[in-house]
Design a protein around this motif. Structure first.
Motif, PDB file in Angstrom:
ATOM      1  N   LEU A   1      23.124  29.315  75.430  1.00  0.00           N
ATOM      2  CA  LEU A   1      23.957  28.426  74.635  1.00  0.00           C
ATOM      3  C   LEU A   1      24.933  27.726  75.571  1.00  0.00           C
ATOM      4  O   LEU A   1      25.518  28.356  76.451  1.00  0.00           O
TER       5      LEU A   1
ATOM      6  N   VAL B   1      28.014  27.262  76.085  1.00  0.00           N
ATOM      7  CA  VAL B   1      29.280  27.750  75.530  1.00  0.00           C
ATOM      8  C   VAL B   1      30.452  26.856  75.915  1.00  0.00           C
ATOM      9  O   VAL B   1      31.474  26.832  75.218  1.00  0.00           O
ATOM     10  N   GLU B   2      30.318  26.122  77.021  1.00  0.00           N
ATOM     11  CA  GLU B   2      31.407  25.223  77.409  1.00  0.00           C
ATOM     12  C   GLU B   2      31.545  24.073  76.416  1.00  0.00           C
ATOM     13  O   GLU B   2      32.598  23.417  76.354  1.00  0.00           O
TER      14      GLU B   2
ATOM     15  N   LEU C   1      33.617  29.459  69.358  1.00  0.00           N
ATOM     16  CA  LEU C   1      33.173  30.529  68.463  1.00  0.00           C
ATOM     17  C   LEU C   1      34.385  31.200  67.840  1.00  0.00           C
ATOM     18  O   LEU C   1      35.288  31.661  68.552  1.00  0.00           O
TER      19      LEU C   1
ATOM     20  N   THR D   1      31.552  39.783  74.092  1.00  0.00           N
ATOM     21  CA  THR D   1      31.657  38.420  73.576  1.00  0.00           C
ATOM     22  C   THR D   1      32.583  37.591  74.454  1.00  0.00           C
ATOM     23  O   THR D   1      32.298  36.417  74.755  1.00  0.00           O
TER      24      THR D   1
ATOM     25  N   GLU E   1      30.881  36.570  77.594  1.00  0.00           N
ATOM     26  CA  GLU E   1      29.930  35.470  77.410  1.00  0.00           C
ATOM     27  C   GLU E   1      30.635  34.140  77.159  1.00  0.00           C
ATOM     28  O   GLU E   1      30.239  33.107  77.700  1.00  0.00           O
ATOM     29  N   TRP E   2      31.706  34.169  76.324  1.00  0.00           N
ATOM     30  CA  TRP E   2      32.316  32.935  75.847  1.00  0.00           C
ATOM     31  C   TRP E   2      33.628  32.573  76.540  1.00  0.00           C
ATOM     32  O   TRP E   2      34.080  31.432  76.443  1.00  0.00           O
TER      33      TRP E   2
ATOM     34  N   ASN F   1      36.621  30.295  75.013  1.00  0.00           N
ATOM     35  CA  ASN F   1      36.092  29.570  73.855  1.00  0.00           C
ATOM     36  C   ASN F   1      35.784  30.504  72.687  1.00  0.00           C
ATOM     37  O   ASN F   1      35.094  30.122  71.743  1.00  0.00           O
ATOM     38  N   TYR F   2      36.294  31.737  72.763  1.00  0.00           N
ATOM     39  CA  TYR F   2      36.074  32.726  71.703  1.00  0.00           C
ATOM     40  C   TYR F   2      37.416  33.128  71.099  1.00  0.00           C
ATOM     41  O   TYR F   2      38.365  33.458  71.816  1.00  0.00           O
TER      42      TYR F   2
ATOM     43  N   ARG G   1      23.641  33.265  66.189  1.00  0.00           N
ATOM     44  CA  ARG G   1      24.396  32.037  66.476  1.00  0.00           C
ATOM     45  C   ARG G   1      23.459  30.877  66.797  1.00  0.00           C
ATOM     46  O   ARG G   1      23.685  29.744  66.350  1.00  0.00           O
TER      47      ARG G   1
END
Length: 669
Positions: free
Chosen positions: A24, A26-27, A31, A56, A59-60, A63-64, A573
């Motif tokens: 994904l 993610v940038e 989320l 999480t 990974e994110w 941005n989480y 997701r």
């Protein structure tokens, strides 16, 4: 941008297979995970979101965000206030704050330190009547004024929807937003976000259906009548119809619907009338030991502390050998039937009979760890623990005095007179300790400060030999999972999410210390017999066999690690983005589902555990220091390596064996 499902996910220590799924971007995404229990411990969902946070965040990154209700005490003790790193988040918060609603931001002080956005429900309560009207106009769901929890969930959902509206208006087409909502309390956020056409992908997870829990608590024959319940009538009779409607509407509004286990997926299909798109099992943060003997040493240390408690509890009646004693336990909410306490008690009675008939010299001590209403500790229990401690202190005092006299005599080159080395005062001290009886303590539950059993739950579990959780209703079941990651064998059922998960992943669960009682396709009497047989066979194991089994049990911990189970959330997701933004995120609907696992093979050596084909008349147990089973081929390192190399073909979640299907059809007829 195409999502071809070809992302490789790092396997755990070379044990778990790589899993293909598309990266994904993610940038270019944000989320948000919404739950009533963010920084607010109420039940099991708190454990899910707390333990999953680190993987999480890994990974994110920034941005989480987690979202939930604001409680002042929780914020002061669990959250470090800070400014949002993204100015768009700050602007969306300010839009609410300038309209009289309080919103708080910070880092949750747990592993991973995720950002949290917490909404003050009290500050927005003046909007409740208007928001109730909006909900009624939107989906014809009315909330009674006396249901505080339902009203608070509507306020939270309305605030979150307002926030998402402000956020997406500023963001435009990029980055895209994913909202993951947990349980019915977060349901209004899904319903309102979708009804107002906010451009975001939504996922809704139910950890247990509202109606399912109520029906099972009422001793309904739940699983044999799933297709027969009039769900609207049942919810209405239990005065939860409005909550049920919120849950069901959220399920149908979300782009992707998930639940935590295959058994709950079957339940949700009937109770909520939508089949889950993805099953997202619950995991734990598994901390591996550098050497196998380390967790075995922890077991021995904790067991010794439990033995001390038993010495005090059975003071005056300790007529059994603690070195030939096994500790079993059951833990969970005080739901007598749902948690299987009824079948456990009956099986213990039968186990006691078998141990006596077969003259087995093993003693079983059972702990029920179930919080219930109580005024104080049992006086006799307190008395026993006080006497045990006093006897221990007295013995040490006399030992030091004895040792000093012995040392002085030896320095003089004399052999001391053993009859005179203890004087009258020493005997008086020992007699007074034996006769002591009176004490007073303040009551506490199982914790390191308890006057009865001063151990935290984790240490207590490590000291036990077997956890027994024969639940009838258990959407997932963290208790046997916690046993597994600590290397403690456990009993579960095929009506628990954990039990179904292990059946699908492990070729011979019993060989790895996970005994699965059949409560779905067997009568209560047959299930009780099976549980009794499991426990009796466990009592027959020698010390060496139990050590081997604990090694195997601990080896399954990789299966329950979020590093592995997080892949199911990743797929959910992906699927939500594909359904919300089909032009940007492509997934081939005909491609086979990639959220596939593997199966541990049966151990190479003969498992030291009962199997379905065990003889009906058990043999006598080996004594603890007996070496009769030393010829059993076993090498921990070789067997672990063989598990890594001999992983069997992937499975697909939810397949029921043909013989079980036929049996189910017969039961329904």
């Amino acid at each position: 941008m195409p999502l071809s499902r070809s992302l490789s996910m790092t396997s755990l220590s070379g044990v778990l297979p790589a899993w293909d799924e598309a990266e994904l971007p993610v940038e270019d995404l944000l989320l948000f995970e919404v739950a009533w229990e963010v920084t607010n411990k109420v039940g099991g969902i708190y454990t899910v979101i707390q333990t999953k946070a680190k993987i999480t965040v890994d990974e994110w990154g920034e941005n989480y965000y987690m979202m939930g209700p604001y409680f002042e005490h929780n914020f002061k003790t669990q959250v470090e206030a800070c400014e949002p790193p993204n100015p768009v988040i700050r602007k969306a918060m300010d839009a609410l704050i300038h309209n009289g609603c309080q919103v708080h931001f910070g880092r949750w002080l747990i592993e991973g330190s995720p950002f949290v956005i917490l909404f003050d429900i009290g500050s927005a309560a003046w909007n409740l009547d208007r928001w109730k009207g909006d909900l009624w106009e939107t989906c014809r769901i009315g909330l009674p004024y006396h249901d505080r929890e339902a009203n608070d969930s509507l306020i939270l959902g309305s605030l979150i929807t307002w926030f998402f509206k402000e956020l997406t208006d500023q963001l435009g087409d990029k980055p895209n937003v994913i909202g993951h909502f947990h349980e019915w309390q977060a349901g209004p956020g899904v319903i309102l976000s979708r009804s107002r056409k906010i451009p975001m992908a939504t996922v809704f997870t139910t950890h247990a259906t509202l109606l399912g829990r109520y029906l099972c608590a009422g001793n309904a024959d739940f699983y044999n009548n799933l297709d027969k319940f009039n769900v609207d009538k049942e919810a209405g009779e239990r005065q939860i119809y409005h909550r049920y409607c919120l849950e069901r509407a959220a399920v149908h509004c979300a782009h992707v619907f998930t639940t935590v286990s295959q058994i709950t997926a079957v339940e949700a299909s009937h109770m909520l009338h939508r089949k889950p798109d993805v099953v997202t099992p619950n995991g734990l943060n598994v901390k591996k030991f550098s050497a196998m003997h380390e967790f075995q040493n922890l077991h021995s240390t904790s067991k010794a502390r439990i033995q001390e408690f038993v010495r005090g509890h059975f003071y005056g009646h300790l007529d059994f050998n603690l070195e030939k004693t096994l500790f079993f336990f059951i833990a969970g909410r005080y739901e007598f039937s749902n948690k299987g306490a009824d079948i456990f008690l009956e099986s213990l009675s039968r186990l006691n009979y078998l141990l006596r008939v077969h003259r087995n010299d093993m003693t079983v001590v059972v702990f029920f760890i179930m919080p219930a209403k109580t005024n104080n500790f049992n006086v006799e229990s307190l008395k026993g623990q006080a006497v045990r401690k006093q006897l221990w202190d007295t013995a040490h005092t006399v030992k030091e005095k004895f040792g000093k006299k012995l040392y002085d005599a030896l320095l003089k080159g004399q052999i001391p007179d053993m009859n005179s080395i203890l004087d009258r005062d020493d005997f008086t001290i020992m007699k007074r300790a034996i006769y002591a009886t009176q004490i007073i303590f303040h009551p506490e539950f199982l914790s390191s400060t308890s006057p009865l059993l001063p151990m935290d739950y984790e240490d207590f579990v490590r000291g036990c030999n077997l956890g027994v959780f024969p639940s009838y209703y258990e959407p997932w079941g963290y208790t046997p999972g916690e046993c597994t990651v600590m290397g403690i064998p456990s009993v579960t059922t095929n009506l628990s999410g954990f039990g179904c998960f292990m059946e699908e992943h492990v070729s011979d669960p019993a060989a790895y210390g996970v005994y699965i009682v059949d409560r779905r396709f067997c009568s209560p009497e047959e299930s009780c017999k099976q549980l009794t047989q499991f426990m009796f066979s466990f009592c027959q194991q020698s010390l060496r066999q139990r050590i081997i089994q604990r090694n195997r049990t601990e080896r399954l911990s990789d299966l329950l690690d979020w590093k592995y189970l997080g892949r199911f959330y990743i797929h959910a997701r992906h699927l939500a983005l594909n359904r919300a933004f089909p032009d940007k995120f492509k997934i081939d609907p005909m491609a086979p589902l990639k959220t596939e696992g593997f199966r541990y093979p049966r151990p190479y050596s003969v498992p030291p555990s009962p199997s379905a084909s065990i003889h009906s008349t058990p043999h006598h147990s080996d004594v603890e220091d007996d070496d009769d089973d030393d010829d059993e081929p076993y090498n921990e390192d070789e067997e672990a390596e063989r598990d890594r190399l001999n992983i069997k073909a992937p499975f697909v979640l939810g397949i029921v064996p043909e013989d079980k299907k036929k049996q189910t059809e017969i039961n329904h007829e």
